[in-house]
Every structure is written in C-alpha cells, then in structure tokens.
Design an enzyme around this catalytic site. Structure first.
Site, PDB file in Angstrom:
ATOM      1  N   CYS A 109       3.905   4.917   1.153  1.00 29.12           N
ATOM      2  CA  CYS A 109       2.709   4.530   0.349  1.00 29.12           C
ATOM      3  C   CYS A 109       1.763   3.892   1.655  1.00 29.12           C
ATOM      4  CB  CYS A 109       2.938   3.211  -0.251  1.00 29.12           C
ATOM      5  SG  CYS A 109       1.618   2.870  -1.551  1.00 29.12           S
ATOM      6  N   ALA A 110       1.637   2.615   1.976  1.00 30.10           N
ATOM      7  CA  ALA A 110       0.739   2.082   3.250  1.00 30.10           C
ATOM      8  C   ALA A 110       0.982   2.996   4.232  1.00 30.10           C
ATOM      9  CB  ALA A 110       0.993   0.680   3.432  1.00 30.10           C
TER      10      ALA A 110
END
Length: 832
Positions: free
Chosen positions: A351-352
């Site tokens: 994700c990030a």
C-alpha cells in the site's frame, strides 16, 4: 496455561467513542503502575499506535480472517507475555459488537473475538441523542449471544448530569452495571483525516492528549469495577504464539538443517518507519528476526542512506500522500533505493510502500521503481481479500495463498503491471517485477496488507531471498552528492519582498506562514453560504460588532480591513509624522507604506546578542518619535515583547502601532495589548494565517477611537469584501477561539521540535513564540536548501539581518524532520 485478566471494549456501532475510551482505560491503568497488554480487533493500524503510546507495549491485532481462528487467542497470549508478563489486557473492538466480514455472519467481529478468547465485554454507548432507550440497546447486546459476557457499560456524551442519570437508571434496571458516565464536553478528542484518526506517531502533542484522556477516564470511570470484572476471565489453556515455532523452516526434524539455519543468521532487512510509514504488525518484525534477519528501521524522510549491509527492504503502510514532498526531497535515499531494486534487492511494498515506489505520487516524484503513477482518488477501497500469488517471487512460489486487507483512497495508473502480483478471485492486483532478470520477481508491490502471522512462510522465503542477494549481488549505489547551488541574488526592493516569492510547486513551503492548506470545514461552509449574498455591497456592521465583543471594546474602536496590511496604508495616509520609527528587524510592509506616502522613516535596530529584545538602550533610541511601529510577536524574529514594555512607549502626542498579526498563534494570546487602555494605541490583527484565508484578505485594527476614525476616513468604500467580513464573524465565536487556542498549543509543540533540532545542529535561533523560527544557518544555506527542494524565507530583506539568517515556518514534525535531514547533510558537507 496462561492466566490473564482481560476485557474487550466494544460498542453498538462505530462512532460511539470506543477508541478514545479504550485508550483512556489503557492509559489510566498504566498510570496506576499496572502493565497493560493492548490488543485490537480487526485489520487496524492507527488505533494500535495510540495503544502502544498509552501502555508502552505493542498492540496485537486479533483478526480471525487474517490469521485464522486458531491463532487469535495465542496472539493475545503473546502480547500478554512478551516482552514481560502483563497484569491485565485491554482489547479494543471494531465497528459494532456483532459486525464482521460482510457475508460472514459476524465472522471476525468483536463478538467473535470475545468468544474465541473468552473475554468479558464492556460496552461504550453514545447517549447524546437518547436516554432511556439506550437500555434496550444494552439489553439486546447483552442477551443476543449466550456465549458473550457483557459485564459493564460506559455511557458516553451525556448532555447534562440529569441526562446521564436517566440513562444510567434505565441500563441498570436491565441488570447491566454502569461503570461511568462521560459528559459531552469531556474533550476526549483525537483528530481525524481521510482514513481515520491521525496516527500517534505523526502527532507531536499525542502524549499530552493521552494524559488528558487518561485523566478523564480516571475521573469518570469505575476502573476498580473494571479490574474486578477482568479477573473473571477464565485462564487460556494454550501456549502463546511464538514466531520461531510458526516458521516451517525452523521445524525441520534434522538437527543439521537447524544448525545450518542458525549459522546463516545476520542478513540485514530494512523496515520502513518514521511518521510516513506507521503501519505494520509487530509480528512482521518478529518473524523476520526469527527467520534470521537483523531488522533495522529506516525513516525514508530522514535517513540519507539504507542501513549498512541492507539486503532486503520491507515498506509497509502509512500516509506517504500526506508527506509526499518531504519524501521526494530525500534524493540520495530515493536514488539508492531505486538503484538497489533495479539490481534485484528483494523488496516488499504494501500500500503506502507501493505509492512510495511509484513514479509519482500526486505529481510529486517518488522512487520510480514501479511503472505507475499514484494519486488520491474519490472512493474509499475497503475490504478483506483472499489472494493467490501469480508468479514465483521472493514471497514464495506461484500459488502461495495469503489473507489480506485493502484500505486506501489512492489509485494507480496503470492499476497493475504486465506481471501482476495477486489473483484476488475475479481481478488481479499489484506488481511482481524482476528488474534484474533473476528468474523470479524480486519486487512485489500491491495495495494488499497482509498479517504474516497468518502466512508465516512468506517471512522465511523473504529472508532467504535477501540472504542470497546479500551474498551474490552488487551493493546498492552510494547516495547522490548534491550539486553546489547558486548564490543569492540582489533584490530591486527588499521592503516589498514577501515569503510567497520564495515558493513554487516544486518546493516544500517553509517560507509562508499559513498554518493550514485550506480553511476548516465549518469556515469553508460558512464562506460557501456567503456566496449567495455577494450581489449586495458588503456591510461591515456585524463584523465590527463581533470583533468588538470578542475583545471587549466599543464598536468605534474597531475597523475591519482588507488584511492586516491595509492598516499600514491607511496609517500612512492619515498621519503626518515628523519622526516615524520602525523597530527592526520587523515586517517591512509598514515601512514600505510610509515611504510610499512620502514619509521619512528612522530605524531602531534590535540586536541578536540581545535576542532582539526591546532593551533599555533600544527604548532610549526611540527618543521623541511621534510614531512607533513594532511587532508582537515580531516577524521575523518571533520575539514576544512584554505588554508592559510596549505600553511604556505610549505618551501624549505619540501613536504606537503594534502589529499582532501572529499573536493568535501564542497560547492564551499572552502579552496582547487588547483588553486594556487603548489611548494612543493601534493594534493590528490578521486572520489569514491561522485560518488559511490569505486569498480573502481578512484583518482588522483595534485601538484609540479617534485614531480608528482617522484611518476610516481614508479607507475606500467597500474595501473589505463580504467573504472577509464573514471570516471575521465566524472566527470571533467562542468555539473558533477554543480551536485557535488548541492550534496555538499544537504549534508551540511543533516549534519546540524544530528548535531542538536546530540547536542539536548548533544553529542559533531567536524568539520562540511565533509560528516561525528565525535561524542563523549561514550564508549560502538558503540557496542550498532550495536546490534540495526546500523553500525558507530569506532574512536579508529585513533591516538588521544578513544572508546568514532565514525564517522557517513551523510545520508538522514530519516535515520539520525532512528539513533537519537536509541541514544535517549540509553541515556534514561543510565540516568534511
């Protein structure tokens, strides 16, 4: 067998306050000297950060979907016994008590976890819109499932004591004890943004907020009753989860294979941390270490290079979109990571981490290891996922199955690469790339968050891949050296130079003193409503009355202006001073306005060796001036002069103008001159900085009624627009003043963080009571910072300062950490 007193804090639905109350209980018990083991139901990363802050221990995520039903209780026991034995465990639930995975009939709900762990439940119920009816809700939740043991209730947000007592009697009548009633104004507040609460690691004032929440819990909750109920929980007849026992590679029956594994320890895996990468489960690190890795945390905002000997990189979740500019300016690390990944260094990005490795994030350049661009989207993607790997990778062979979770508002373009990472049963997702041609994917990046306790083999595979790359592959390239920047150039008119001239879209803005990127929601809504009235000419009457009431002065002592700066132009037109003095270093607009009107201006220069204070010598230099202009706190020095010293300047025949444009950033607005005798005084205020409305130009002057009338005679009709007047009205309300003071306290903490960092580097500073810091960084440093992507306000345009000085706007600690990183690099270059 594990003996563990415990309770699970749940609620009928989201929004009832279970997070703040659960954290308050944890903190209050810890303040009593108890060792508290925290845990969270559901795939949450943010709440556990507050748990850890409250207890000093990592919070365990208990999610049957992610880890399997059989591991939930052992993971709870792990948290209660590691690193030391806990006195009590406090579990925070998720959503409503019975709410779990959609279509799963309550699977992975708080009730499911309470049943799996045989944990007594305490309900938190918001009663702000009800009273006796709450008893029906509590009775239903307490009786719907015979496996659940609801032992107590906390009633939250009572409007009055009478309201709270009405609800308490009703609940106790159905046989469930009430352990506390919290008033609506208890101020148990943690700020939120697009994915929930702001992570504790990003909030400089989080510890102070936690102390307040703990004090509220101590005052309003029966913690003794809660502890008594926690001890009714039966013993857990099981062994705590252990990372070594979970790894298949460590369970070989052959002693020689186990000995070989032990002899091959020591591979370095860098794990992203810091304020931008706050999301990871503690079991991730524990499994990496059990598999033989030495885990070293990497802060992509602050660290200029990968840890020495890094052979694998794990980039977890967080909020890089909030800190994109700070991450982008760390060019040496960005280059080194891109080079290492291209050389085949095993890398996992969730994700990030995937956003960070993209080419761009909201148009800010990122690492560029993935052929994709990322940006914020409008839709929230949220849900459990069952994923199967599509290719052989550093996580294991094709067909490896994991359970995961998605939670994001960003999108990537393209959404996945030519070689996607996962089959989600209907769509593919992520990137699985082999940039060095090794024969398997060495970079796996996707939106999928996985809990490695549920699939521990991926940890073993990843560490083995890192060990192989560490032995055979080229080392990551060294960080890029920075180019020598151009030196400063002269300015046509330094008095007309402002901080907005320093910034551009490519630079991190530490030059302009605007606190927020946009007005608060309530103010934006009021401005939108005001647009329907702009066909009429603006009427300042209501704004004058609001400002007069806010400061306790008469209406004729108030004049709304087009920003605070309009006052300086009106002053120059209305007065004919024979000896005008501007106390410098000071905001240059007053002097520019006076000179433009044909007045001579004399300087009184305050000295850095006096910390730019109004000393007796400086006061003597003012002499018989009939106009004195001084800032408080002064821009750019940040010095807050004592109100008594400023009042001593007042005398017959003299006008004293005090620019208080930034005093609303001082907690309590201490040393303000408003509230006392205003004879001979004009006090200027600006609303544009605190409320992020610089484009509207909202300010006012308060002072001697005769002087205010003189200024008003020279003000053009309708110079202050309807939107600016509405800003004055809305920001003078009690609620707005409370919010402003809270913001001032937050800024004070951020400023202290900046000043500590500067002092650690040996950089002198001035003042300490403004939303900016004047720092003597040295000649050429401003230009070097600009070359590295940072804009700060040059100091040499202020009389009394030279090119060695810069003014730095106070920002959040994460952004400041990025600036300190660059200053550290520059310091090392200069001393090398």
């Amino acid at each position: 067998m594990t003996t563990l007193p415990r309770v699970l804090v749940a609620a009928p639905a989201s929004g009832h306050g279970k997070t703040t109350i659960a954290v308050g209980i944890m903190a209050a018990l810890a303040r009593r000297g108890l060792t508290v083991a925290p845990a969270k139901v559901g795939p949450d990363y943010i709440d556990p950060g507050y748990h850890a802050l409250a207890t000093g221990r990592p919070s365990r995520t208990l999610d049957p979907w992610l880890v399997g039903e059989g591991r939930v209780a052992p993971l709870l026991a792990r948290g209660a016994t590691h690193p030391t034995l806990a006195d009590v465990a406090v579990l925070e639930g998720v959503m409503g008590l019975m709410d779990g995975r959609l279509g799963g009939d309550g699977f992975a709900s708080s009730a499911h976890v309470a049943t799996l762990t045989r944990t007594p439940v305490v309900l938190v119920v918001d009663i702000s819109s009800t009273s006796r009816t709450v008893a029906a809700t509590v009775h239903g939740l307490a009786t719907i499932d015979p496996e659940l043991d609801v032992v107590g209730v906390v009633l939250n947000k009572a409007g009055t004591p009478r309201h709270g007592q009405e609800a308490r009697r009703a609940v106790e009548a159905v046989g469930v004890p009430v352990w506390g009633v919290l008033p609506r104004d208890a101020a148990m507040h943690v700020p939120s943004r697009h994915l929930g609460l702001v992570p504790a690691a990003e909030r400089g004032e989080a510890a102070a907020t936690l102390d307040h929440i703990a004090a509220v819990a101590e005052e309003h909750l029966d913690l003794d009753a809660l502890l008594t109920a926690s001890r009714t929980a039966p013993d857990l007849d099981l062994e705590p989860w252990a990372p070594a026992a979970a790894l298949p590679s460590l369970q070989s029956p052959r002693p020689e294979e186990r000995a070989l594994h032990s002899s091959r320890r020591g591979v370095v895996v860098a794990v992203a941390g810091g304020r931008a990468f706050t999301f990871r489960y503690p079991e991730t690190v524990e499994l990496l270490e059990a598999a033989g890795a030495r885990v070293v945390e990497l802060d992509p905002a602050r660290d200029a290079a990968l840890p020495e000997g890094t052979s694998g990189l794990y980039l977890g979740g967080g909020f890089p979109e909030v800190h994109a500019r700070t991450l982008a300016t760390n060019r040496p690390l960005v280059h080194q990571i891109r080079t290492a990944i291209a050389a085949g260094m095993p890398t996992i990005a969730e994700c990030a981490g995937m956003l960070y490795l993209a080419e761009t994030l909201d148009d800010h350049p990122m690492v560029g290891a993935l052929p994709a661009r990322a940006a914020m989207g409008r839709r929230l993607t949220l849900g459990y996922r069952e994923a199967t790997s599509l290719v052989d990778s550093v996580l294991g062979p094709a067909g490896t199955r994991v359970a995961g979770h998605e939670f994001h508002r960003t999108v990537t373009d393209p959404p996945f690469g030519t070689s996607a990472a996962w089959d989600l049963g209907g769509r593919t997702e992520g990137f699985a790339l082999d940039p060095a041609g090794t024969g398997r994917a060495t970079l796996v990046a996707s939106y999928l968050h996985t809990h490695w306790a549920g699939s521990p083999s991926v940890a073993g595979s990843f560490v083995e891949a890192a060990r192989g790359w560490g032995h055979d592959a080229p080392r990551p390239a060294q960080p890029l050296s920075r180019t020598t920047p151009a030196r400063s150039t002269s300015l046509a008119d330094p008095l007309r130079h402002h901080g907005d001239a320093e910034v551009s879209s490519e630079l991190v803005d530490l030059a302009v003193n605007v606190r927020l990127t946009q007005p608060p929601g309530w103010l934006a809504q009021a401005l939108a409503e005001e647009l329907s009235t702009v066909a009429a000419y603006p009427d300042p009457t209501r704004a004058r009355d609001a400002i007069a009431a806010r400061h306790g002065v008469a209406r004729d002592q108030v004049l709304p202006t087009s920003g605070g700066a309009e006052t300086f132009t009106l002053l120059a037109r209305a007065l004919t001073p024979r000896d005008a003095v501007v106390v410098h270093p000071q905001f240059t607009e007053p002097e520019a306005a006076l000179r433009a009107a044909g007045h001579e201006v004399r300087h009184v220069l305050l000295r850095p060796e006096d910390d730019f204070a109004l000393t007796a010598e400086a006061l003597g230099q003012i002499g018989d001036a009939d106009l004195v202009v001084v800032g408080n706190p002064t821009n750019p020095t940040g010095v807050l002069h004592p109100a008594a010293t400023l009042r001593s300047l007042v005398r017959p025949g003299r006008v004293v103008l005090v620019d208080e444009a930034f005093i609303d950033s001082v907690p309590g607005e201490r040393e303000t001159l408003l509230g006392g005798d205003l004879t001979g005084l004009l006090v200027v205020r600006s609303l544009t900085k605190t409320w992020a409305v610089a484009g509207i130009r909202a300010g006012y002057v308060v002072g001697d009624a005769e002087l205010v009338a003189a200024l008003a005679e020279h003000q053009p009709h309708w110079s202050v627009g309807s939107l600016a007047l509405r800003v004055m009205i809305e920001t003078a309300t009690p609620a707005a003043l409370v919010e402003a003071d809270r913001a001032a306290e937050e800024i004070a903490g951020w400023r202290a963080h900046l000043m500590r960092g500067l002092h650690t580097l040996g950089i002198p500073t001035a003042g300490g009571d403004a939303p900016f810091v004047l720092a003597r960084v040295g000649t050429g440093v401003r230009e070097a910072l600009r070359d590295a992507g940072w804009a700060v306000r040059r100091g040499d345009t202020f009389p009394g300062l030279d090119t060695a000085w810069v003014r730095i706007a106070v920002r959040d600690p994460h952004t400041i950490d990025g600036l300190l990183r660059e200053l550290t690099h520059l310091h090392h270059r200069r001393t090398a």
